[in-house]
Design an enzyme around this catalytic site. Structure first.
Site, PDB file in Angstrom:
ATOM      1  N   LYS A  81     -14.044   0.358   4.641  1.00  0.00           N
ATOM      2  CA  LYS A  81     -13.457  -0.743   4.422  1.00  0.00           C
ATOM      3  C   LYS A  81     -13.497  -1.441   4.414  1.00  0.00           C
ATOM      4  O   LYS A  81     -13.706  -2.764   3.864  1.00  0.00           O
ATOM      5  CB  LYS A  81     -11.648  -0.523   4.363  1.00  0.00           C
ATOM      6  CG  LYS A  81     -10.953  -1.378   4.861  1.00  0.00           C
ATOM      7  CD  LYS A  81     -10.288  -1.086   3.330  1.00  0.00           C
ATOM      8  CE  LYS A  81      -9.472  -2.296   2.788  1.00  0.00           C
ATOM      9  NZ  LYS A  81      -8.880  -2.273   1.602  1.00  0.00           N
ATOM     10  N   HIS A 113     -16.863 -15.287 -10.164  1.00  0.00           N
ATOM     11  CA  HIS A 113     -16.436 -16.500 -10.765  1.00  0.00           C
ATOM     12  C   HIS A 113     -16.409 -17.444  -9.448  1.00  0.00           C
ATOM     13  O   HIS A 113     -14.956 -17.207  -8.500  1.00  0.00           O
ATOM     14  CB  HIS A 113     -15.099 -15.679 -11.493  1.00  0.00           C
ATOM     15  CG  HIS A 113     -15.382 -14.526 -12.243  1.00  0.00           C
ATOM     16  ND1 HIS A 113     -15.727 -14.750 -13.379  1.00  0.00           N
ATOM     17  CD2 HIS A 113     -15.405 -13.498 -11.840  1.00  0.00           C
ATOM     18  CE1 HIS A 113     -16.236 -13.550 -13.983  1.00  0.00           C
ATOM     19  NE2 HIS A 113     -15.715 -12.234 -13.116  1.00  0.00           N
ATOM     20  N   ALA A 114     -16.840 -17.825 -10.142  1.00  0.00           N
ATOM     21  CA  ALA A 114     -16.856 -19.420  -8.982  1.00  0.00           C
ATOM     22  C   ALA A 114     -15.192 -19.708  -8.641  1.00  0.00           C
ATOM     23  O   ALA A 114     -14.578 -20.003  -9.181  1.00  0.00           O
ATOM     24  CB  ALA A 114     -17.484 -20.539  -9.070  1.00  0.00           C
ATOM     25  N   CYS A 156      -5.609  -9.232   2.617  1.00  0.00           N
ATOM     26  CA  CYS A 156      -7.667  -8.339   2.765  1.00  0.00           C
ATOM     27  C   CYS A 156      -8.278  -9.378   3.132  1.00  0.00           C
ATOM     28  O   CYS A 156      -8.918  -9.354   4.459  1.00  0.00           O
ATOM     29  CB  CYS A 156      -7.824  -7.550   1.663  1.00  0.00           C
ATOM     30  SG  CYS A 156      -6.517  -6.108   1.439  1.00  0.00           S
ATOM     31  N   VAL A 188       0.457  -1.089  -0.252  1.00  0.00           N
ATOM     32  CA  VAL A 188       0.087   0.482   0.333  1.00  0.00           C
ATOM     33  C   VAL A 188       1.299   1.470   0.088  1.00  0.00           C
ATOM     34  O   VAL A 188       0.816   2.542  -0.639  1.00  0.00           O
ATOM     35  CB  VAL A 188      -0.947   0.252   1.311  1.00  0.00           C
ATOM     36  CG1 VAL A 188      -1.340   1.167   1.202  1.00  0.00           C
ATOM     37  CG2 VAL A 188      -2.042  -0.994   0.885  1.00  0.00           C
ATOM     38  N   LYS A 240      15.330  -3.668   2.593  1.00  0.00           N
ATOM     39  CA  LYS A 240      14.070  -3.148   1.468  1.00  0.00           C
ATOM     40  C   LYS A 240      14.476  -1.544   1.018  1.00  0.00           C
ATOM     41  O   LYS A 240      14.176  -1.037  -0.182  1.00  0.00           O
ATOM     42  CB  LYS A 240      13.019  -2.807   2.216  1.00  0.00           C
ATOM     43  CG  LYS A 240      11.426  -2.154   0.832  1.00  0.00           C
ATOM     44  CD  LYS A 240      10.076  -2.198   1.673  1.00  0.00           C
ATOM     45  CE  LYS A 240       9.850  -3.850   2.826  1.00  0.00           C
ATOM     46  NZ  LYS A 240       8.401  -3.374   3.149  1.00  0.00           N
TER      47      LYS A 240
END
Length: 434
Positions: free
Chosen positions: A207, A254-255, A263, A11, A35
């Site tokens: 959210k 969508h199966a 999330c 994010v 990082k």
């Protein structure tokens, strides 16, 4: 404007790079020096289409910088975004807010003047209140305004989602904070992206409600897929038949093998815990979590069923390990439970994923063999299972596949093939809800 992003993960990095692309001066801060060193060298810590080029362009333009020095990053900022992780707390499912609160204390100590602090991380209702209290207790001499600004980014399409959002939700009752946030998002407002100002707690709950609703749609169509198999219907047509109703919509119908990722699993659990804390149960979400957990294990049994009565000693090729295509994210991926169930049954498992191999090695059973192509994973296999719908798997050479397999069995857990085409190629075909 001068914007500081605390946290340079998914994010934080995507948001920071996009803000910089709007023309803001953005500093991304992270405690992980490896990082930050990688970002300085142009190496991305995550796979996201277009991100490397976006970061490189804004670094070259001088609008995007990286540092481990939070104090230096915060000094002189107009807005500081908290974009650290909020994983499920081990043992009870509550969101772990320790990183948010630790960042808040550091921001307070580093502040040099009036500051707008924005929670971009996904946090339970009331977190903004606690963040505000920490800021004021730590630095009573500084004027702070705390804003909730949740992200609604889809992994694999995050840059497009940020630059062309369905909506921007901003939770604040502070006039100065509203003015700052309006300026932060002014480029999107000029593009007519809807900006919704609301209360902070409402923003925080929005959210969680959004993710819980989408998880519910996925779980609903998966349960309909089970019913379709029992009654002889086709779930793809059922999904289209209901999705063409504008009140329902076609997305997230969508199966497949269940939802995963960073999330939906943790946010549905966190919502349940919030509901418990306020003595307001949300039974629909409880059912969604339960059904989705069972779904992943059931998909393992579905693959095993194609191997005959005794699967021991058989080999299965797994195509796709990440929870969705166009990401390397393995968090709560359905493949984890599927692979584990196969290995527990004595099956040899070979797998290929275009981007997720390195991440998979951190969470998958050691007995898994990693391959460098779909055909290598299929070689000498008694069945091949498509677990993630990467584009690379949508047009496999079925004749070549059949020629290198021990048995022509294709288990399509994403319904990306047509049964007639696969069976015409000589395969035994198993799909979801069809």
């Amino acid at each position: 404007m001068r914007i500081t992003m605390i946290g340079s993960g998914y994010v934080g990095l995507v948001s920071g790079a996009c803000f910089a692309d709007f023309g803001h001066a953005v500093c991304c801060v992270d405690k992980d020096s490896a990082k930050i060193d990688a970002l300085h060298a142009g190496r991305m810590p995550i796979y996201e289409p277009g991100l490397e080029q976006l970061v490189a362009g804004n670094v070259a333009a001088g609008r995007l910088t990286f540092t481990t020095d939070l104090a230096a990053g915060v000094a002189g900022a107009d807005a500081v975004f908290i974009a650290v992780g909020t994983p499920s707390r081990r043992g009870d499912g509550h969101a772990d807010l320790s990183y948010v609160y630790a960042a808040t204390e550091e921001i307070a100590r580093a502040a040099t003047g009036p500051l707008v602090v924005v929670t971009k991380s996904t946090v339970p209702v009331g977190t903004g209140d606690r963040v505000e209290q920490i800021l004021r207790d730590t630095r009573p001499d500084i004027e702070f305004a705390v804003v909730s600004n949740p992200e609604f980014l889809r992994e694999g399409a995050a840059i497009g989602d940020f630059k062309r959002p369905d909506r921007i939700v901003i939770g604040t009752d502070d006039a100065r904070a509203r003015e700052v946030m309006s300026e932060v998002y002014r480029p999107l407002y000029l593009g007519e992206s809807p900006i919704m100002f609301t209360g902070r707690r409402t923003s925080e709950l929005t959210k969680y409600a959004a993710n819980a609703f989408l998880a519910t749609k996925i779980t609903f169509i998966n349960e309909m897929a089970n019913l379709c198999e029992a009654v002889g219907a086709d779930v793809k047509d059922v999904a289209r038949g209901i999705g063409l109703d504008n009140r329902i919509g076609r997305k997230f119908l969508h199966a497949g093998p269940g939802y995963g990722g960073s999330c939906f699993p943790k946010d549905t659990l966190a919502l349940l815990k919030t509901a418990e804390d306020f003595d307001t149960p949300v039974h629909v979400v409880e059912a969604v979590v339960k059904v989705n957990d069972a779904r992943k294990r059931a998909m393992g049994r579905k693959v095993l069923a194609t191997l005959g009565e005794d699967p021991r000693g058989k080999t299965v090729g797994i195509l796709g390990l990440t929870f969705k295509p166009n990401t390397d994210d393995m968090r709560d991926a359905p493949s984890i439970a599927i692979v584990q169930s196969l290995i527990d049954a004595g099956v040899t498992v070979k797998a290929y994923d275009p981007e997720g191999t390195e991440m998979a090695k951190t969470v998958m059973p050691a007995a898994l063999t990693y391959c460098t192509s779909a055909y290598e994973a299929a070689k000498d296999a008694d069945a091949v299972a498509i677990v993630t719908e990467w584009d690379a798997f949508r047009a496999l050479d079925l004749q070549r596949l059949k020629s290198i397999m021990a048995a022509p069995v294709l288990v399509d857990l994403r319904n990306i093939y047509d049964r007639d085409d696969v069976e015409r190629a000589g395969f035994h075909y198993t799909a979801i809800g069809r």
